[in-house]
Design a protein around this motif. Sequence first.
Motif, mmCIF file in Angstrom:
data_model
loop_
_atom_site.group_PDB
_atom_site.id
_atom_site.type_symbol
_atom_site.label_atom_id
_atom_site.label_comp_id
_atom_site.label_asym_id
_atom_site.label_seq_id
_atom_site.Cartn_x
_atom_site.Cartn_y
_atom_site.Cartn_z
ATOM 1 N N THR A 212 0.866 -1.178 0.000
ATOM 2 C CA THR A 212 0.000 0.000 0.000
ATOM 3 C C THR A 212 0.903 1.228 0.000
ATOM 4 O O THR A 212 2.140 1.105 -0.049
ATOM 5 N N ALA A 213 0.296 2.394 0.081
ATOM 6 C CA ALA A 213 1.096 3.620 0.138
ATOM 7 C C ALA A 213 2.054 3.602 1.319
ATOM 8 O O ALA A 213 3.141 4.199 1.265
ATOM 9 N N LYS A 214 1.675 2.902 2.388
ATOM 10 C CA LYS A 214 2.545 2.803 3.564
ATOM 11 C C LYS A 214 3.763 1.922 3.298
ATOM 12 O O LYS A 214 4.710 1.915 4.092
ATOM 13 N N SER A 215 3.730 1.173 2.199
ATOM 14 C CA SER A 215 4.825 0.248 1.875
ATOM 15 C C SER A 215 5.876 0.881 0.978
ATOM 16 O O SER A 215 6.830 0.199 0.581
ATOM 17 N N ILE A 216 5.719 2.152 0.634
ATOM 18 C CA ILE A 216 6.643 2.776 -0.317
ATOM 19 C C ILE A 216 8.075 2.765 0.218
ATOM 20 O O ILE A 216 9.028 2.596 -0.543
ATOM 21 N N ASN A 365 3.233 10.493 -13.269
ATOM 22 C CA ASN A 365 3.117 11.950 -13.276
ATOM 23 C C ASN A 365 1.667 12.427 -13.194
ATOM 24 O O ASN A 365 1.413 13.634 -13.235
ATOM 25 N N ASP A 366 0.731 11.490 -13.112
ATOM 26 C CA ASP A 366 -0.695 11.832 -13.106
ATOM 27 C C ASP A 366 -1.163 12.062 -11.669
ATOM 28 O O ASP A 366 -1.363 11.124 -10.905
ATOM 29 N N ARG A 372 -0.503 12.710 -3.922
ATOM 30 C CA ARG A 372 0.749 13.323 -3.479
ATOM 31 C C ARG A 372 1.975 12.454 -3.781
ATOM 32 O O ARG A 372 3.109 12.864 -3.502
ATOM 33 N N PHE A 373 1.758 11.276 -4.372
ATOM 34 C CA PHE A 373 2.868 10.377 -4.660
ATOM 35 C C PHE A 373 3.346 10.481 -6.112
ATOM 36 O O PHE A 373 4.024 9.579 -6.607
#
Length: 408
Positions: A212-216, A365-366, A372-373
């Motif tokens: 998930t976003a937390k895994s970045i 880039n979208d 925000r990522f």
Amino acid sequence: MSKLFALALGILTAIGGFVDIGDLVTNAVVGSRFGLGLVWVTILGVVGICVYANMAGRVAAVSGRATFEIIRERLGARAGMANLVASFLINLLTMCAEIGGVALVFQLVTGISPLLWIPLAGFGVWIVVWRAKFSALENATGLLGLGLIAFSVAIFLLHPNWGQLGEQLIPRIPVTEDPSTYWYYAVGLFGAAMTPYEVFFFSSGGIEEKWTAKSIGTMRANVFVGFPLGGILSISIAVCATIVLLPQAIAVTSLSQVALPVIQAGGTIAFAFLVVGMAAAVFGAALETTLSSGYTIAQYFGWSWGKFRRPAKAARFHLVMLAGLIIAVIVLMTGVDPIAVTEFSVVFSAIALPLTYIPILIVSNDRGYMGRFVNGRVSNALGIVFLVVILVASIAAIPLMIISGAGQ
């Protein structure tokens, strides 16, 4: 300990992708012919695959969708299908090279013809893909592949003239080589570093592991530890070939010649570590390419896919992988040289690279898709620079292959 194993996906992707049979052969060939004059290409490829995988992994973590789901959505059904066909065929060619590479490693150990090992290699890959859990697959193969560090250790045991090695790092075309051959191998090295299946596997593996976003943070650790490690091992292969094979004008036509510097440096013990590393790396790459064949098809058509599902719940996904393995084994059983297949696969990988790189660059880039990522300024600048490099390599590959006679 859990954080250590969280890096295993990146290690497996790097060792089984960056240091697959293509990298073993191509770096040894280049080192034996050009010395260290093409190391800059490997470094460029490491940076490029880090940029590419970081974008693809971030997109997968934020959106929960893998590469070919995004490609179909962004390019549409027709353009996406053309992309799928080209990518699948390149992946199939690479799968042939990796299955052949597994057979060559067993030939190196036993002396038995690879034709007898090819069906067993294909069957072994299928059993692991069918039965093994994804976590077991990545942890075991990735960590055993670290046996390839034998190449790095061998450099020091060979006691080279460090000054002469340093001088060879300056890019130059040897007087005995044609410029077209030099640039042909430059494209091949770049293709070996940035093979598309690495990213198919990496982004799909993130979905398998429920990123998930937390895994970045974990994803970036995978990218910036795994791929540079693969790059170091790749350069070590070229350095070993430069020290031992280049002065004796030994042309690399078999895997035994790739291993020769390690055997000369460390004897039987070093060879044992090397064989384990080679077997794990090439077998890992065979697993990656096999899984990638299923990932690409299933994601494009919206089928159920993934190792996290039981085979009965993702039957078409497993059927595609089985069909790919059968085709690869049949092709190799015709007697085609796995080394030749390997050399062609890395060049064609460079040709196909823009097909998957461009959609990922667009999506990353979208802001509507990534929030925000999205790519920052540095990521975007690097992404555009490598887009240009990738396009140049892709366009130049076929003309260079023709002019150089495929590097002859």
